[in-house]
Design an enzyme around this catalytic site. Structure first.
Site, PDB file in Angstrom:
ATOM      1  N   LEU A   1       0.852  -1.189   0.000  1.00 26.42           N
ATOM      2  CA  LEU A   1       0.000   0.000   0.000  1.00 26.42           C
ATOM      3  C   LEU A   1       0.883   1.232   0.000  1.00 26.42           C
ATOM      4  CD1 LEU A   1      -3.082   0.782   0.279  1.00 26.42           C
ATOM      5  CD2 LEU A   1      -2.592   1.132   2.695  1.00 26.42           C
TER       6      LEU A   1
ATOM      7  N   ARG B   1       4.301   8.528  -2.482  1.00 26.03           N
ATOM      8  CA  ARG B   1       5.700   8.511  -2.044  1.00 26.03           C
ATOM      9  C   ARG B   1       6.475   7.704  -3.081  1.00 26.03           C
ATOM     10  NH1 ARG B   1       6.346   7.419   4.311  1.00 26.03           N
ATOM     11  NH2 ARG B   1       5.544   5.345   3.800  1.00 26.03           N
TER      12      ARG B   1
ATOM     13  N   ARG C   1      -5.989  -2.252   1.579  1.00 28.06           N
ATOM     14  CA  ARG C   1      -4.863  -3.158   1.767  1.00 28.06           C
ATOM     15  C   ARG C   1      -5.325  -4.610   1.752  1.00 28.06           C
ATOM     16  NH1 ARG C   1       0.054  -2.749   4.632  1.00 28.06           N
ATOM     17  NH2 ARG C   1      -0.511  -0.694   5.447  1.00 28.06           N
TER      18      ARG C   1
ATOM     19  N   ASP D   1       5.184   0.515   2.199  1.00 32.52           N
ATOM     20  CA  ASP D   1       6.143   0.965   1.197  1.00 32.52           C
ATOM     21  C   ASP D   1       7.456   1.429   1.807  1.00 32.52           C
ATOM     22  OD1 ASP D   1       5.253   3.226   2.414  1.00 32.52           O
ATOM     23  OD2 ASP D   1       4.583   4.255   0.612  1.00 32.52           O
TER      24      ASP D   1
ATOM     25  N   GLU E   1      -6.376  -0.501  10.633  1.00 29.35           N
ATOM     26  CA  GLU E   1      -6.732  -1.649   9.795  1.00 29.35           C
ATOM     27  C   GLU E   1      -5.963  -2.891  10.211  1.00 29.35           C
ATOM     28  OE1 GLU E   1      -2.926  -0.539   7.969  1.00 29.35           O
ATOM     29  OE2 GLU E   1      -4.557   0.508   8.962  1.00 29.35           O
ATOM     30  N   ASP E   2      -4.728  -2.720  10.694  1.00 32.66           N
ATOM     31  CA  ASP E   2      -3.954  -3.881  11.130  1.00 32.66           C
ATOM     32  C   ASP E   2      -4.527  -4.486  12.407  1.00 32.66           C
ATOM     33  OD1 ASP E   2      -3.376  -1.612  12.509  1.00 32.66           O
ATOM     34  OD2 ASP E   2      -1.201  -1.764  12.355  1.00 32.66           O
TER      35      ASP E   2
ATOM     36  N   ARG F   1      -5.752   4.531  18.170  1.00 28.75           N
ATOM     37  CA  ARG F   1      -5.677   3.073  18.275  1.00 28.75           C
ATOM     38  C   ARG F   1      -6.268   2.587  19.601  1.00 28.75           C
ATOM     39  NH1 ARG F   1      -2.414   1.398  14.007  1.00 28.75           N
ATOM     40  NH2 ARG F   1      -1.728  -0.600  14.826  1.00 28.75           N
TER      41      ARG F   1
END
EC number: 2.4.1.223
Length: 921
Positions: free
Chosen positions: A670, A674, A730, A747, A834-835, A878
């Site tokens: 993802l 950059r 992702r 990345d 998301e993780d 989080r």
């Protein structure tokens, strides 16, 4: 003595021996003078000669130079000097010739060295080609042995047969009650390859459509529009569906009118075979007006059945449609812990014998007196439960009289008390919820019972059903004993003992299973309708339609920039990555059990959460996962029994491990605007073994620069364009991912090749787990009574960040299409977590923690731009995410572990005869 010496001196040394002394003295003086003279001559004479010669050589006339240097010709006038000159010239010429020959030989040596290097490269290429040929031969032999072991040729799908428009009629069974699939269902309209097409009648085209409940009608139509099985072509349909309820009483048609309208349906075909009549209930007092209607061979799905009406294995008991046009609010659902609540059990209801329903009016006298009337246990139930309440051994709440007007109900049925919100508040305080079945044993299920069951499962109260004759919703495919207690009424005196004897672990397991059943089959109109279709499809053994994959819209890009090899990435020191990968990219084996699995493991699939070993073809989300997204059956290659290949005969470096002989993985990366960081990360993947493909998820609305040159790393690079900037992208199951193994990587992640390969090895040994590098853990904040996210270094962890982790593609489908939408919305709102959501999902399904490999705790590359995770608000978000996810799941699914995998033999060189096994520490 002095005087004697003086006298001798005056006398000229004459005296006692004076003459010899004088001689000696004079000889000494002469020697000294001679030495001095010689010294003067040796020193001053060369100086004078040098001065004289220099003066003569400086004369203006060259001809007068006597001692100056002479020319070569003058010197060569002497004969022997001439010979020396000739010798010098000859030697000089020979030296020049030898120098030319030396240079020529050096040139030939350089050419020969180049030829030697070319030969070495040719030999290496030949060795690689030979190894590749050996691998191809080995894999061909392997495939041949597999086919020989299976002894099954590959089959192609049969040609689909379309039924005739005018189906041949066949005689009805002696009684409609005897209808079963074998004598009332036309299988010829539903071949295995048909895809289970379903045609839904438009209720507005028929008079009874105006009598339907508007909410149920609207919810049903919305569900039909999005269902994958619904077709508009009635000629190819396998099943025909008509919605007839819930109806509003003031405008309800008469039974005879409704029967005529059903028989006039265009595809009824005289007996209604392959038809399904759905009568949904939104209230506990839903009418059973279909009881006195001739439905022929049509199946019936509703919440109320009498035993004379219900046909097991043919009709379907459905759950009530409480949330008709709304999704359940997860924030209002109580957590599953603590296990025990204020009340051990509770019950509120009132039995009204005088109520008469439309069903009671149509029942004949013969039906009333048929059979022996069962004993009425309701009085004994009331007495026993009141005694338990009065004993105060446990906190229980039982009320057999409603404070307000009870809800309308069928005769001998316990009517509901109060409003729905009041009932839910009581159930939230109850460990168990009593459900007393109607006293009339001919009433196998009623809308009131299904409503009580729905509400109990919704808030986590374990249902205790008194009456084993009851037919609970979807009872032919759901094992209700895993989520509820079904107790015969004669055992009412033992109920208190049974409830007290259940352990906390069993209570939590039943509550969790009940929550799964409610979320999967009861909660929404989509779930109810999809469950009904799934039951019929499962009964006639048609496999589910493949679940959709996310189509990858590729962004055109230019490649050709030769990727360099980062020495930090490619230099693995003394580490061996495993067997050499010489084959081109290949996909994971296809899953070939979609048809056979339809007829097997029905109960396991219906009663288990969609996890790695409970495959998920039969839940109401219904479509089965595609072939490459299965844990079982795919890639379990043939292994010869006995000595030879595999087992202890394989060295660690010579085998990849696991039970799948050939396998690769896909990198999903993802990125967001950059480009330089992305290009560096892609170049670091150059030469990575077992890499199938790189899927770059371009998460920005701004396309990459047109002049950007993408590196050539030896495998395809697919740049995928997304519809919006979302971290959920992702985990989308992109159709370009052809492998089961996915390496999700940021990345800016900086991992060596040997680390990636070792993580791949470990994942192949634990395919149902998340296997990665950076570990994190959750902690309970005692002062604030909430959960915290912690990233400090610790020997204990409960999460592995998906910025550098392997997981199965199966979880990408579940994350994107099955996981509650509220979680994905939270990820989009915070652009974070998301993780954590993926770790919650996998731990919830497997009840296992993730696996961390190596001691690496961070993986950011040096010199890369600062990531968002360094912001303080990142951790606060989080914290909120973890607490919200706990509310959605109803409990904390994350599990702690201190297990970390490091391979000893990855760093230890052992002889081949000793390297027969390996272990992890």
């Amino acid at each position: 003595e002095l005087m004697t010496g003086y006298t001798m001196l005056r006398n000229g040394g004459v005296g006692n021996g004076g003459q010899p002394w004088v001689l000696r003295w004079s000889s000494r003086i002469r020697l000294t003078w001679l030495s001095f003279t010689l010294f003067i001559i040796l020193v001053f004479f060369p100086l004078i000669a040098h001065y004289y010669l220099t003066t003569i050589d400086d004369a203006d006339d060259a001809g007068k130079r006597i001692f100056g240097p002479r020319t070569g010709n003058e010197l060569c006038e002497v004969k022997h000097v001439q010979d020396l000159c000739r010798i010098r010239e000859s030697v000089s010429e020979e030296l020049l010739q030898l120098e030319a020959k030396r240079q020529e030989l050096n040139s030939e040596i350089a050419k020969l060295n180049l030829k030697i290097e070319a030969c070495k490269k040719s030999i290496e290429n030949a060795k690689q080609d030979l190894l590749q040929l050996k691998n191809v031969i080995s894999q061909t032999e392997h495939s041949y042995k597999e086919l020989m072991a299976q002894n099954q040729p590959k089959l192609s799908l049969p040609i689909r047969l379309l039924p005739d428009k005018d189906d041949a009629t066949f005689p009805l069974p002696k009684s409609n009650r005897n209808c079963r699939l074998h004598n009332c269902f036309d299988y010829s309209r539903c071949p295995l390859t048909s895809g289970f097409p379903v045609y839904v009648y438009n209720s507005d085209d028929y008079p009874f459509g105006s009598s339907l409940d508007p909410l149920i009608k609207q919810a049903f139509e919305a569900t039909v529009r999005t269902n994958v099985y619904v077709t508009e072509n009635a000629n190819i349909a396998c099943v025909y569906i008509i919605l007839v309820g819930e109806m509003q009483e003031p405008v309800m048609p008469k039974p005879t009118e409704l029967e005529q309208q059903l028989h006039s349906l265009p595809y009824w075909r005289t007996d209604g075979h392959n038809h399904l009549i759905i009568n949904l209930s939104r209230k506990s007092e839903t009418q059973n007006f279909i009881y006195n209607i001739s439905t022929g061979r049509a199946m019936i799905a509703q919440s109320t059945f009498y035993d004379a009406q219900y046909r097991p294995g043919f009709d379907i008991v459905v759950s009530p449609l409480v949330h008709a046009m709304s999704e359940p609010n997860f924030l209002e659902i109580p957590p599953q812990v603590p296990v025990k609540r204020k009340y051990l059990f509770s019950f509120q209801g009132e039995k009204i014998e005088s109520l008469r329903s439309s069903l009671q009016e149509v029942r004949s006298f013969e039906e009333e007196i048929e059979g022996n009337a069962p004993a009425d246990y309701d009085d004994r139930i009331i007495t026993t439960l009141k005694a338990v309440q009065d004993s105060k051994l446990d906190f229980v709440l039982v009320e057999f009289t409603c404070k307000n007007q009870p809800k309308a109900s069928l005769p001998t049925e316990w009517a509901l008390c109060g409003e729905r919100d009041d009932r839910l508040e009581l159930l939230k305080l109850s460990t168990f919820a009593l459900i007393i079945t109607p006293g009339d044993t001919h009433l196998v299920i009623s809308a009131g019972c299904t409503m009580r069951l729905f509400e109990a499962l919704e808030v986590g109260a374990i249902p205790v059903v008194l009456g084993e004759q009851v037919q609970l919703p979807y009872n032919d495919v759901i094992r209700w004993n895993e989520a509820a207690l079904i107790i015969p009424k004669p055992r009412i005196t033992e109920v208190h003992f049974l409830l007290r004897s259940i352990s906390d672990n069993d209570l939590l397991a039943m509550r969790r299973q009940g929550r799964f059943l409610w979320e999967t089959y009861f909660s929404t109109s989509d779930n109810v309708f999809s469950t009904v279709l799934a039951i019929i499809r499962t009964r006639i053994q048609i496999p589910a339609a493949p679940i959709r994959e996310e189509p990858a819209v590729e962004i055109p890009h230019r490649s050709g920039k030769a990727a360099g090899t980062d020495p930090n990435m490619a230099d693995n020191g003394d580490l061996d990555l495993g067997p050499v990968e010489t084959e081109p990219p290949y996909s994971s084996p296809k899953y070939l059990r979609n048809f056979t699995l339809t007829a097997m493991d029905i109960y396991r699939n219906w009663n288990s959460a969609p996890g790695p070993f409970h495959l998920f073809p039969y839940t109401p989300f219904d479509p089965v996962l595609p072939s490459e997204a299965k844990f079982l059956g795919s890639g379990t290659g043939f292994r010869p029994i006995g000595g030879g290949a595999g087992g202890s005969g394989k060295e660690f470096q010579a085998a990849l491990g696991g039970n799948v002989p050939r396998e690769q993985f896909t990198v999903v990366m993802l990125t967001y605007e950059r480009e330089e960081v992305l290009m560096n990360s892609l170049e670091r993947l150059n030469g990575l073994p077992y890499l199938n493909k790189v899927v770059v998820v371009w998460n920005s609305p701004k396309l990459p620069s047109e002049d950007l040159l993408w590196p050539d790393i030896g495998v395809p690079i697919m740049v995928v364009r997304t519809e919006k900037n979302s971290l959920n992208n992702r985990f989308l199951p992109w159709d370009e991912i052809d492998t089961e193994a996915i390496l999700s990587i940021d990345d800016d992640a900086h991992l060596r090749h040997d680390e990636i390969m070792f993580g791949f090895r470990v994942w192949r040994e634990a395919r149902d787990r998340i296997v990665g590098f950076p570990g994190r853990y959750h902690a309970w904040d005692i002062p604030h009574q909430s959960w915290l996210y912690n990233s400090n270094y610790s020997c204990e962890l409960s999460m592995v960040l998906t910025g550098a982790a392997f997981f199965h593609k199966y979880y990408a489908y579940l994350y994107s299409y099955v996981m509650p939408q509220a979680i994905r919305d939270m990820v989009d709102e915070y652009i974070n977590c998301e993780d954590i959501a993926m770790n919650f999902l996998v731990s919830h399904l497997t009840r296992k923690p993730p696996i961390k490999v190596t001691s690496r705790w961070t993986f950011r590359c040096p010199g890369c731009p600062q990531a968002l995770s360094h912001d303080d608000s990142h951790f606060h978000e989080r914290h909120k995410c973890i607490n919200f996810f706990v509310k959605v799941y109803g409990y904390m699914p994350l599990l702690y572990t201190q297990f970390r995998v490091d391979s000893v033999l990855f760093k230890t060189r052992l002889p081949h005869d000793k390297t027969k096994c390996f272990k992890f520490i």
